[in-house]
Design a protein around this motif. Structure first.
Motif, PDB file in Angstrom:
ATOM      1  N   SER A  99       8.293   0.627  -9.796  1.00  0.00           N
ATOM      2  CA  SER A  99       7.483   1.388  -8.857  1.00  0.00           C
ATOM      3  C   SER A  99       8.180   2.687  -8.508  1.00  0.00           C
ATOM      4  CB  SER A  99       7.248   0.575  -7.576  1.00  0.00           C
ATOM      5  OG  SER A  99       6.542  -0.606  -7.871  1.00  0.00           O
ATOM      6  N   SER A 115      -1.866   0.937 -10.085  1.00  0.00           N
ATOM      7  CA  SER A 115      -1.174   0.048 -11.013  1.00  0.00           C
ATOM      8  C   SER A 115      -1.552   0.397 -12.445  1.00  0.00           C
ATOM      9  CB  SER A 115      -1.546  -1.413 -10.752  1.00  0.00           C
ATOM     10  OG  SER A 115      -0.932  -1.894  -9.579  1.00  0.00           O
ATOM     11  N   THR A 132       2.868   1.393  -9.817  1.00  0.00           N
ATOM     12  CA  THR A 132       3.456   0.113 -10.191  1.00  0.00           C
ATOM     13  C   THR A 132       3.075  -0.174 -11.634  1.00  0.00           C
ATOM     14  OG1 THR A 132       3.277  -0.750  -7.939  1.00  0.00           O
ATOM     15  CG2 THR A 132       3.578  -2.355  -9.704  1.00  0.00           C
ATOM     16  N   ASP A 165      -2.139  -8.903  -7.880  1.00  0.00           N
ATOM     17  CA  ASP A 165      -1.058  -8.269  -7.105  1.00  0.00           C
ATOM     18  C   ASP A 165      -1.471  -6.874  -6.643  1.00  0.00           C
ATOM     19  OD1 ASP A 165       0.527 -10.485  -7.464  1.00  0.00           O
ATOM     20  OD2 ASP A 165       1.757  -9.605  -9.058  1.00  0.00           O
ATOM     21  N   SER A 166      -2.176  -6.149  -7.505  1.00  0.00           N
ATOM     22  CA  SER A 166      -2.620  -4.798  -7.157  1.00  0.00           C
ATOM     23  C   SER A 166      -3.607  -4.831  -5.998  1.00  0.00           C
ATOM     24  CB  SER A 166      -3.262  -4.139  -8.387  1.00  0.00           C
ATOM     25  OG  SER A 166      -3.693  -2.833  -8.100  1.00  0.00           O
ATOM     26  N   ARG A 213      -1.744  -5.589  -2.812  1.00  0.00           N
ATOM     27  CA  ARG A 213      -0.901  -4.475  -2.395  1.00  0.00           C
ATOM     28  C   ARG A 213      -1.703  -3.368  -1.734  1.00  0.00           C
ATOM     29  NH1 ARG A 213       1.945  -4.768  -6.878  1.00  0.00           N
ATOM     30  NH2 ARG A 213       0.461  -3.423  -7.971  1.00  0.00           N
ATOM     31  N   ASP A 235      -3.720  -1.228  -3.495  1.00  0.00           N
ATOM     32  CA  ASP A 235      -3.831  -0.076  -4.389  1.00  0.00           C
ATOM     33  C   ASP A 235      -5.253   0.483  -4.367  1.00  0.00           C
ATOM     34  OD1 ASP A 235      -1.195  -0.287  -5.187  1.00  0.00           O
ATOM     35  OD2 ASP A 235      -1.635  -1.340  -7.063  1.00  0.00           O
ATOM     36  N   ILE A 253      -6.630   0.960 -10.664  1.00  0.00           N
ATOM     37  CA  ILE A 253      -5.905   0.275 -11.732  1.00  0.00           C
ATOM     38  C   ILE A 253      -6.201   0.965 -13.055  1.00  0.00           C
ATOM     39  CG2 ILE A 253      -5.758  -1.856 -13.102  1.00  0.00           C
ATOM     40  CD1 ILE A 253      -6.369  -3.427 -10.559  1.00  0.00           C
ATOM     41  N   LEU A 285     -11.307  -1.091  -5.625  1.00  0.00           N
ATOM     42  CA  LEU A 285     -10.405  -0.362  -6.507  1.00  0.00           C
ATOM     43  C   LEU A 285     -11.198   0.315  -7.625  1.00  0.00           C
ATOM     44  CD1 LEU A 285      -8.572  -2.672  -5.153  1.00  0.00           C
ATOM     45  CD2 LEU A 285      -7.035  -2.263  -7.093  1.00  0.00           C
TER      46      LEU A 285
END
Length: 368
Positions: free
Chosen positions: A35, A50, A80, A99-100, A103, A105, A108, A129
């Protein structure tokens, strides 16, 4: 014919304009799950993004990670980088997507492994996202917001057209070294089926490998007889390519033309041929720096060059722009993705097939 035709010059010109518009750069190598953040981007709010590739060892994906890493600082993106453990690791990508989301975000960038990750992508989009596919258009295309990729069908066709012309009417005894035999991936069938179309071999289901007639006539170049010996999966890796080629040679040691999904597979195939005391014309796709060197040395006859740095940096800037309320990117005319360009690299140009030589290919490899 000229190795750098007016048609190709127009293609490169368009790619250059796109590159300038998206301010592409390339820089230091990054690693999986790394990251970074920066105070750049003109004071704009930091955006979490991500990048999820299929693996972190294939030079193609390493180059893609470089492009995204460099562009993150320029666009004030907290990046990331994650990946599957290897080609075929759907669960690794699914975990990275989840995970994204967790987090927080904003977007992606993903080279989707297979349709097995579609549900996770939908979950990310439902969470707000913005998801961009790179290199591998998902099936269906609207699984993501947009795809930045090579026209993989066109890449395969370039290989096939060059191979047919180079065979010069001789019988073609063909090995097809694909990506998977247990997953359906658009990049896999588009390159394989595109190669056959370029050879002038009828395909049945254009989204299915291996269902075409095993013998018949190819109509590309001067035309001639063909025999398809095998469709073997090399999993996009050198060791897989060698094993796949060994299996094909066991079926028919007279193979003289080998299509490979990518250049690591091609290198493995060449090793198997060499060990068996055989030679064959090998074509591939990627056009990475090592792959271009393999063309120059004669290991690969021709390869269709992609530009992963362009895919990553354009994607990075697009997500940052959308996250800050800017305009969303649009697909190329007549396509359901944004075409980042392709060029055939060979030092043995074939009549009627646009190509560039390895000197030019080395200058352009990975999109530098």
């Amino acid at each position: 014919m000229s190795r750098y035709t007016p048609t190709l010059r127009r293609t490169v010109a368009v790619a250059t304009i796109a590159s300038t518009a998206f301010a592409l750069t390339a820089c230091n190598r990054s690693s999986s799950s790394d990251s970074s953040s920066s105070g750049g981007g003109g004071g704009a709010k930091t955006v979490g993004v991500s990048l999820i590739t299929k693996d972190s060892t294939n030079p193609f994906f390493v180059a893609m990670q470089k492009g995204a890493k460099a562009d993150a600082a320029k666009n004030n993106v907290k990046l990331t980088v994650a990946s599957g453990k290897q080609e075929g690791d759907d669960q690794g990508q699914i975990t990275a997507i989840e995970d994204s989301i967790a987090r927080g975000d904003k977007g992606i960038l993903i080279t989707p492994m297979s349709t097995g990750v579609n549900a996770a992508i939908k979950k990310a989009r439902d969470a707000g996202l913005y998801v961009i596919a790179l290199d591998t258009p998902p099936d269906p295309a609207n699984t993501v917001d947009i795809t930045f990729a090579t026209d993989n069908r066109a890449a395969g066709k370039l290989d096939g057209q060059w191979a047919a012309a180079t065979m010069d009417g001789k019988p073609a005894v063909i090995a097809l070294l694909d990506l998977f035999n247990d997953k359906i991936v658009s990049v896999d069938y588009n390159r394989d089926q595109g190669f056959l179309e370029g050879m002038g071999i009828d395909v049945k289901d254009p989204k299915k490998n291996g269902d075409e007639s095993k013998t018949g006539k190819y109509t590309g170049g001067k035309g001639g007889d063909y025999t398809i010996v095998c469709n073997e999966a090399g999993n996009g890796a050198e060791d897989g390519g060698r094993t796949a080629m060994e299996k094909c040679l066991a079926k028919n040691p007279s193979i003289n033309l080998v299509y490979t999904i990518n250049e690591p597979t091609a290198v493995g195939a060449n090793a198997a041929l060499k060990a068996a005391g055989k030679t064959a014309l090998i074509v591939s796709v990627d056009g990475g720096c090592a792959g271009v060197a393999s063309v120059k040395s004669g290991v690969i006859g021709a390869t269709a060059q992609q530009y992963p740095l362009k895919m990553a940096t354009m994607g990075m800037e697009a997500i940052a722009k959308v996250a800050r309320g800017g305009e969303k990117p649009k697909t190329s005319d007549g396509l359901d993705f944004f075409n980042t360009g392709v060029a055939l690299v060979t030092d043995k140009p074939a009549q009627g097939v646009d190509s560039i030589d390895t000197t030019k290919g080395s200058q352009l490899c990975w999109g530098n």
